[in-house]
Each structure stands twice: as C-alpha cells, then as structure tokens.
Motif scaffolding. Structure first.
Motif, mmCIF file in Angstrom:
data_model
loop_
_atom_site.group_PDB
_atom_site.id
_atom_site.type_symbol
_atom_site.label_atom_id
_atom_site.label_comp_id
_atom_site.label_asym_id
_atom_site.label_seq_id
_atom_site.Cartn_x
_atom_site.Cartn_y
_atom_site.Cartn_z
ATOM 1 N N TRP A 1 -16.957 17.940 -32.894
ATOM 2 C CA TRP A 1 -17.914 17.233 -33.693
ATOM 3 C C TRP A 1 -17.233 16.355 -35.023
ATOM 4 O O TRP A 1 -17.883 15.494 -35.423
ATOM 5 C CB TRP A 1 -19.044 18.229 -34.352
ATOM 6 C CG TRP A 1 -18.510 19.112 -35.244
ATOM 7 C CD1 TRP A 1 -17.672 20.311 -35.090
ATOM 8 C CD2 TRP A 1 -18.642 18.887 -36.846
ATOM 9 N NE1 TRP A 1 -17.644 21.141 -36.737
ATOM 10 C CE2 TRP A 1 -18.118 20.126 -37.410
ATOM 11 C CE3 TRP A 1 -18.896 17.990 -37.518
ATOM 12 C CZ2 TRP A 1 -17.844 20.306 -38.636
ATOM 13 C CZ3 TRP A 1 -18.670 18.112 -38.872
ATOM 14 C CH2 TRP A 1 -18.120 19.320 -39.630
ATOM 15 N N GLN A 2 -16.182 17.090 -35.452
ATOM 16 C CA GLN A 2 -15.504 16.206 -36.575
ATOM 17 C C GLN A 2 -15.104 14.738 -36.213
ATOM 18 O O GLN A 2 -14.994 13.923 -37.069
ATOM 19 C CB GLN A 2 -14.391 17.117 -37.313
ATOM 20 C CG GLN A 2 -15.122 18.580 -37.898
ATOM 21 C CD GLN A 2 -14.072 19.424 -38.067
ATOM 22 O OE1 GLN A 2 -12.681 19.162 -37.961
ATOM 23 N NE2 GLN A 2 -14.411 20.487 -38.850
ATOM 24 N N PRO B 1 -32.509 11.810 -24.018
ATOM 25 C CA PRO B 1 -33.256 13.154 -24.629
ATOM 26 C C PRO B 1 -32.373 13.755 -25.786
ATOM 27 O O PRO B 1 -32.783 14.811 -26.530
ATOM 28 C CB PRO B 1 -33.525 13.954 -23.536
ATOM 29 C CG PRO B 1 -32.502 13.607 -22.690
ATOM 30 C CD PRO B 1 -32.295 11.975 -22.930
ATOM 31 N N SER B 2 -31.106 13.450 -25.756
ATOM 32 C CA SER B 2 -30.418 14.080 -27.000
ATOM 33 C C SER B 2 -30.000 12.976 -28.238
ATOM 34 O O SER B 2 -30.360 11.743 -27.978
ATOM 35 C CB SER B 2 -28.779 14.233 -26.454
ATOM 36 O OG SER B 2 -29.247 15.021 -25.219
ATOM 37 N N ARG B 3 -29.973 13.679 -29.284
ATOM 38 C CA ARG B 3 -29.557 12.817 -30.406
ATOM 39 C C ARG B 3 -28.419 13.136 -30.968
ATOM 40 O O ARG B 3 -28.036 14.457 -30.734
ATOM 41 C CB ARG B 3 -30.661 13.239 -31.632
ATOM 42 C CG ARG B 3 -32.121 12.813 -31.115
ATOM 43 C CD ARG B 3 -32.393 11.278 -31.006
ATOM 44 N NE ARG B 3 -33.707 10.918 -30.806
ATOM 45 C CZ ARG B 3 -34.048 10.437 -29.333
ATOM 46 N NH1 ARG B 3 -33.022 10.086 -28.507
ATOM 47 N NH2 ARG B 3 -35.231 10.138 -29.374
ATOM 48 N N THR B 4 -27.741 12.360 -31.871
ATOM 49 C CA THR B 4 -26.408 12.660 -32.212
ATOM 50 C C THR B 4 -26.231 11.850 -33.764
ATOM 51 O O THR B 4 -24.993 11.995 -34.216
ATOM 52 C CB THR B 4 -25.304 12.150 -31.392
ATOM 53 O OG1 THR B 4 -25.489 10.596 -31.266
ATOM 54 C CG2 THR B 4 -25.289 12.670 -30.149
ATOM 55 N N TYR B 5 -27.291 11.252 -34.292
ATOM 56 C CA TYR B 5 -27.010 10.650 -35.635
ATOM 57 C C TYR B 5 -27.075 11.437 -36.836
ATOM 58 O O TYR B 5 -26.772 11.008 -37.734
ATOM 59 C CB TYR B 5 -28.233 9.715 -35.742
ATOM 60 C CG TYR B 5 -29.625 10.108 -35.496
ATOM 61 C CD1 TYR B 5 -30.147 10.871 -36.891
ATOM 62 C CD2 TYR B 5 -30.399 10.236 -34.492
ATOM 63 C CE1 TYR B 5 -31.442 11.084 -37.116
ATOM 64 C CE2 TYR B 5 -31.819 10.761 -34.652
ATOM 65 C CZ TYR B 5 -32.295 11.095 -35.878
ATOM 66 O OH TYR B 5 -33.665 11.702 -35.919
ATOM 67 N N LYS C 1 -23.798 18.655 -33.329
ATOM 68 C CA LYS C 1 -23.217 20.156 -32.899
ATOM 69 C C LYS C 1 -24.249 20.646 -31.739
ATOM 70 O O LYS C 1 -24.000 21.251 -30.923
ATOM 71 C CB LYS C 1 -23.330 20.882 -34.188
ATOM 72 C CG LYS C 1 -22.143 20.522 -35.317
ATOM 73 C CD LYS C 1 -22.322 21.531 -36.452
ATOM 74 C CE LYS C 1 -20.970 21.184 -37.220
ATOM 75 N NZ LYS C 1 -21.332 22.270 -38.270
ATOM 76 N N GLU C 2 -25.643 20.237 -31.954
ATOM 77 C CA GLU C 2 -26.414 20.814 -30.825
ATOM 78 C C GLU C 2 -26.163 19.908 -29.343
ATOM 79 O O GLU C 2 -26.208 20.665 -28.526
ATOM 80 C CB GLU C 2 -28.177 20.355 -31.010
ATOM 81 C CG GLU C 2 -28.406 21.330 -32.083
ATOM 82 C CD GLU C 2 -29.952 20.846 -32.799
ATOM 83 O OE1 GLU C 2 -30.452 19.946 -32.050
ATOM 84 O OE2 GLU C 2 -30.387 21.377 -33.610
ATOM 85 N N ALA D 1 -24.002 20.593 -24.117
ATOM 86 C CA ALA D 1 -22.889 20.115 -23.164
ATOM 87 C C ALA D 1 -22.102 21.205 -22.791
ATOM 88 O O ALA D 1 -21.486 21.350 -21.418
ATOM 89 C CB ALA D 1 -21.959 19.006 -23.606
ATOM 90 N N LEU D 2 -21.465 22.230 -23.630
ATOM 91 C CA LEU D 2 -20.331 23.348 -23.384
ATOM 92 C C LEU D 2 -21.299 24.380 -22.750
ATOM 93 O O LEU D 2 -20.731 24.982 -21.963
ATOM 94 C CB LEU D 2 -19.910 23.604 -24.649
ATOM 95 C CG LEU D 2 -18.758 22.708 -25.243
ATOM 96 C CD1 LEU D 2 -18.604 23.314 -26.526
ATOM 97 C CD2 LEU D 2 -17.904 22.161 -24.298
ATOM 98 N N LYS D 3 -22.545 24.673 -23.026
ATOM 99 C CA LYS D 3 -23.262 25.589 -22.275
ATOM 100 C C LYS D 3 -23.414 25.473 -20.803
ATOM 101 O O LYS D 3 -23.378 26.013 -20.043
ATOM 102 C CB LYS D 3 -24.856 26.002 -22.849
ATOM 103 C CG LYS D 3 -24.690 26.825 -24.160
ATOM 104 C CD LYS D 3 -25.993 26.821 -24.905
ATOM 105 C CE LYS D 3 -25.948 27.572 -26.078
ATOM 106 N NZ LYS D 3 -27.187 27.709 -26.836
ATOM 107 N N ALA D 4 -23.426 23.856 -20.578
ATOM 108 C CA ALA D 4 -23.722 23.184 -19.207
ATOM 109 C C ALA D 4 -22.530 23.548 -18.407
ATOM 110 O O ALA D 4 -22.390 23.872 -17.165
ATOM 111 C CB ALA D 4 -24.491 21.978 -19.337
ATOM 112 N N LYS D 5 -21.536 23.515 -19.213
ATOM 113 C CA LYS D 5 -20.012 23.461 -18.630
ATOM 114 C C LYS D 5 -19.936 24.944 -18.196
ATOM 115 O O LYS D 5 -19.439 25.214 -16.993
ATOM 116 C CB LYS D 5 -18.992 22.971 -19.643
ATOM 117 C CG LYS D 5 -17.694 23.172 -18.999
ATOM 118 C CD LYS D 5 -16.449 22.960 -20.054
ATOM 119 C CE LYS D 5 -15.065 22.982 -19.523
ATOM 120 N NZ LYS D 5 -13.830 22.685 -20.138
#
Length: 184
Positions: free
Chosen positions: A26-27, A44-48, A54-55, A60-64
C-alpha cells in the motif's frame, strides 16, 4: 491447466516487473492511487485514499487465499516507478479457466504501452507455464488446421505454447481465445 497459487510468481520483461501483491505494498501504491480520485470511478473498488487502498489490497489477498485470484504490483522499468496493479482472476482449476486483467494504472502510465507489456507477460505465463491436464496434440492440430493459429511445440505433451508477435492487438488475443474455446 492447473494454476498453483502457492508459487511465488514474479514475471518480468524489458518493460515491466509484475510481483506478487503484499499487504505492505500500500505504501508503494498510495502515491499513484491517490493522485486522481477518478482513477477507479467505474470499478466497484476504490483506491483514492489510504483506507480504500488497504481495503482493495486486503480484498485481493483474501481472494488469493481462497484460490480465485493472483494479484500483482506493476513496476514500470522505464520510469523506475510503481504504476498500479493487475491480476489473474476468476481462477478455476476445475473448469480450466483464468482471466487476465483486473488492472488499474496511474494516469501517467496509461497509453504508454505498459498495460500491453503486462498482458503479454501474463499471456506468456498462462500458455508457456500452465499445463492442461491432458495431452494437447489434437488441440494443436485443430488450432492449426481449423483456425490457422500456429502454436509452438513443447517437449511437455500437456503444454500449449503461443508465439504472439510483439505487435499483438486485442483482436488477435480475442481471436485466439475464441478459437481455443471452440476447440475445447
């Protein structure tokens, strides 16, 4: 074709490095993700902001971990900067399926050929590394004789290799996948 999510897959060519996404990334991605609030406006995702980014990474990691996605960070070697994320997604070993995409790039990286370089790496990995769970000689014959699509040979009888030109376009990829789908 089996996709092993336990492997530490890093893909690299002259233009880009795709590395497995981690919680610490994330950093590295925050400056790109927060530079433009509209970056993922149709997703459907936001990153701003930091919380949303972090969400996004956590999701993404949970889906992995559940076996349906393999997310990567994208590092642009020309600019020597992190540029965004991409994934193998909707992975289904049972149905012999994996999608390529789920990509977001910072605005300054869009239209530079970086996304094309990412997709080329991912397609190459999917077809040069992943194996079918059956011998593919008949599949290769159908692709050649019925669809005029040449695939490279391999000593491994369950491996289908594609040899796309560097000038590959979306319509070429679409044609290949339609032909593959009709043969399977």
């Amino acid at each position: 074709m089996q996709f092993d999510l336990t492997k530490n897959i890093t893909l690299e060519n002259d233009r880009v490095i795709l590395q497995p996404l981690t919680t610490e990334d994330w950093q590295l991605l925050l400056p790109i993700a927060t530079a433009d609030k509209t970056l993922m406006q149709y997703s459907p995702s936001r990153t701003y902001n930091e919380t949303y980014l972090k969400e996004y990474i956590d999701t993404a990691l949970k889906a992995k971990n559940t076996g349906v996605r393999f997310p990567f960070t994208i590092f642009d070697k020309q600019k020597n900067e992190y540029a965004g994320c991409t994934s193998f997604g909707n992975i289904s070993n049972k149905n012999l399926r994996v999608e390529i995409g789920w990509t977001w790039l910072g605005k300054e990286f869009q239209g530079t050929g970086l996304n094309k370089a990412c997709k080329f790496l991912m397609l190459s990995y999917a077809f040069e590394t992943l194996e079918f769970d059956f011998e593919i000689a008949e599949l290769r014959k159908k692709l050649i004789y019925e669809h005029h699509i040449f695939t490279g040979g391999a000593s491994n009888k369950k491996l289908l290799r594609i040899l796309p030109p560097m000038t590959i376009k979306k319509e070429h990829v679409d044609t290949f996948f339609e032909a593959l789908k009709s043969c399977l």
